[in-house]
Motif scaffolding. Structure first.
Motif, PDB file in Angstrom:
ATOM      1  N   GLU A  23    -150.705  45.304 -82.182  1.00 40.39           N
ATOM      2  CA  GLU A  23    -151.676  46.210 -81.154  1.00 40.39           C
ATOM      3  C   GLU A  23    -151.103  47.647 -81.225  1.00 40.39           C
ATOM      4  N   ALA A  24    -149.537  47.671 -80.903  1.00 38.29           N
ATOM      5  CA  ALA A  24    -148.900  49.058 -80.653  1.00 38.29           C
ATOM      6  C   ALA A  24    -148.986  49.750 -82.075  1.00 38.29           C
ATOM      7  N   GLN A  25    -149.013  49.074 -83.240  1.00 39.94           N
ATOM      8  CA  GLN A  25    -149.162  49.779 -84.375  1.00 39.94           C
ATOM      9  C   GLN A  25    -150.584  50.276 -84.644  1.00 39.94           C
ATOM     10  N   LEU A  26    -151.513  49.799 -84.304  1.00 37.94           N
ATOM     11  CA  LEU A  26    -152.968  50.209 -84.397  1.00 37.94           C
ATOM     12  C   LEU A  26    -153.219  51.417 -83.300  1.00 37.94           C
ATOM     13  N   ARG A  27    -152.499  51.521 -82.138  1.00 37.52           N
ATOM     14  CA  ARG A  27    -152.741  52.309 -81.227  1.00 37.52           C
ATOM     15  C   ARG A  27    -151.670  53.529 -81.166  1.00 37.52           C
ATOM     16  N   GLY A  28    -150.580  53.331 -81.791  1.00 39.94           N
ATOM     17  CA  GLY A  28    -149.456  54.153 -81.526  1.00 39.94           C
ATOM     18  C   GLY A  28    -148.817  54.168 -80.370  1.00 39.94           C
ATOM     19  N   SER A  29    -148.861  53.052 -80.008  1.00 47.28           N
ATOM     20  CA  SER A  29    -148.116  52.753 -78.337  1.00 47.28           C
ATOM     21  C   SER A  29    -146.734  52.053 -78.955  1.00 47.28           C
ATOM     22  N   ARG A  30    -145.978  52.037 -77.455  1.00 51.01           N
ATOM     23  CA  ARG A  30    -144.848  51.406 -77.505  1.00 51.01           C
ATOM     24  C   ARG A  30    -144.890  50.165 -76.900  1.00 51.01           C
ATOM     25  N   ALA A  47    -137.212  41.599 -84.605  1.00 50.85           N
ATOM     26  CA  ALA A  47    -137.751  42.077 -86.268  1.00 50.85           C
ATOM     27  C   ALA A  47    -139.223  41.859 -86.375  1.00 50.85           C
ATOM     28  N   LEU A  48    -140.000  41.267 -85.444  1.00 45.83           N
ATOM     29  CA  LEU A  48    -141.309  41.141 -85.218  1.00 45.83           C
ATOM     30  C   LEU A  48    -141.785  42.796 -84.819  1.00 45.83           C
ATOM     31  N   LEU A  49    -141.055  43.399 -84.089  1.00 43.08           N
ATOM     32  CA  LEU A  49    -141.535  44.701 -83.777  1.00 43.08           C
ATOM     33  C   LEU A  49    -140.766  45.695 -84.721  1.00 43.08           C
ATOM     34  N   ASP A  50    -140.694  45.488 -85.877  1.00 44.98           N
ATOM     35  CA  ASP A  50    -140.319  46.379 -86.844  1.00 44.98           C
ATOM     36  C   ASP A  50    -141.150  47.514 -86.974  1.00 44.98           C
ATOM     37  N   GLY A  51    -140.639  48.742 -86.756  1.00 50.44           N
ATOM     38  CA  GLY A  51    -141.647  49.839 -86.988  1.00 50.44           C
ATOM     39  C   GLY A  51    -142.186  50.450 -85.854  1.00 50.44           C
ATOM     40  N   VAL A  52    -142.115  49.601 -84.745  1.00 56.30           N
ATOM     41  CA  VAL A  52    -142.693  49.977 -83.332  1.00 56.30           C
ATOM     42  C   VAL A  52    -141.666  50.286 -82.297  1.00 56.30           C
ATOM     43  N   ALA A  53    -141.761  51.202 -81.621  1.00 58.34           N
ATOM     44  CA  ALA A  53    -140.984  51.787 -80.485  1.00 58.34           C
ATOM     45  C   ALA A  53    -140.969  50.512 -79.413  1.00 58.34           C
ATOM     46  N   TYR A  54    -140.034  50.196 -78.953  1.00 60.67           N
ATOM     47  CA  TYR A  54    -139.911  49.025 -78.033  1.00 60.67           C
ATOM     48  C   TYR A  54    -138.577  49.186 -77.104  1.00 60.67           C
ATOM     49  N   GLU A  55    -138.626  48.572 -76.012  1.00 63.62           N
ATOM     50  CA  GLU A  55    -137.617  48.467 -74.907  1.00 63.62           C
ATOM     51  C   GLU A  55    -137.700  47.126 -74.341  1.00 63.62           C
ATOM     52  N   VAL A  56    -136.535  46.518 -74.083  1.00 62.42           N
ATOM     53  CA  VAL A  56    -136.592  45.168 -73.500  1.00 62.42           C
ATOM     54  C   VAL A  56    -136.299  45.406 -72.030  1.00 62.42           C
ATOM     55  N   VAL A  57    -136.956  44.840 -71.080  1.00 65.13           N
ATOM     56  CA  VAL A  57    -136.734  45.103 -69.757  1.00 65.13           C
ATOM     57  C   VAL A  57    -136.236  43.905 -68.976  1.00 65.13           C
ATOM     58  N   ALA A  58    -135.854  43.954 -67.848  1.00 63.52           N
ATOM     59  CA  ALA A  58    -135.147  42.515 -67.318  1.00 63.52           C
ATOM     60  C   ALA A  58    -136.326  41.701 -66.690  1.00 63.52           C
ATOM     61  N   PRO A  59    -135.942  40.404 -66.642  1.00 68.07           N
ATOM     62  CA  PRO A  59    -137.195  39.762 -66.214  1.00 68.07           C
ATOM     63  C   PRO A  59    -137.083  39.569 -64.763  1.00 68.07           C
TER      64      PRO A  59
END
Length: 124
Positions: A23-30, A47-59
């Protein structure tokens, strides 16, 4: 724009992460990855997020998974939340999981609910 994904270290968590990445790739989202608990470390599958901007936040510190996902989504003005659902027994199918139900009903943005792929069944 931002997509928030709830992550558990189970097949449904990986399915949710993969869907969020697509979805992020389609929408240009992080993607903001919200682990369910400290034990749900997404490092092995990022690695599933390869090419997508992401951040891991605290649970969630309180264990309130649904509230944490909704809180992060609202704070980021997210365009969607992605959650993974596990398969249920015939009795369990009568009820949707409490966290999933709460997210679906209380989120102010669209919620994508995805299932992990079925494992092939053995034939007799």
């Amino acid at each position: 724009m931002t997509i928030v994904v709830g992550f558990s270290a189970r097949p449904e968590g990986e399915a949710a992460l993969a869907h969020a990445a697509a979805e992020a790739q389609l929408r240009g989202s992080r993607v903001l990855v919200v682990p369910n608990t400290d034990a749900d470390d997404p490092a092995a599958v990022l690695a599933l997020l390869d090419g997508v901007a992401y951040e891991v936040v605290a649970p969630s510190e309180t264990g309130l998974l649904a509230e944490r996902l909704i809180e992060v989504a609202e704070a980021e003005n997210a365009e969607a939340i992605v959650i993974g659902l596990r398969r249920r027994s015939p009795t369990g199918k009568l009820l949707l999981g409490l966290n999933a139900q709460r997210i679906l009903l209380d989120a102010s943005c669209p919620v994508h609910a995805v299932k992990a792929p079925e494992e092939p069944r053995e034939r007799d």
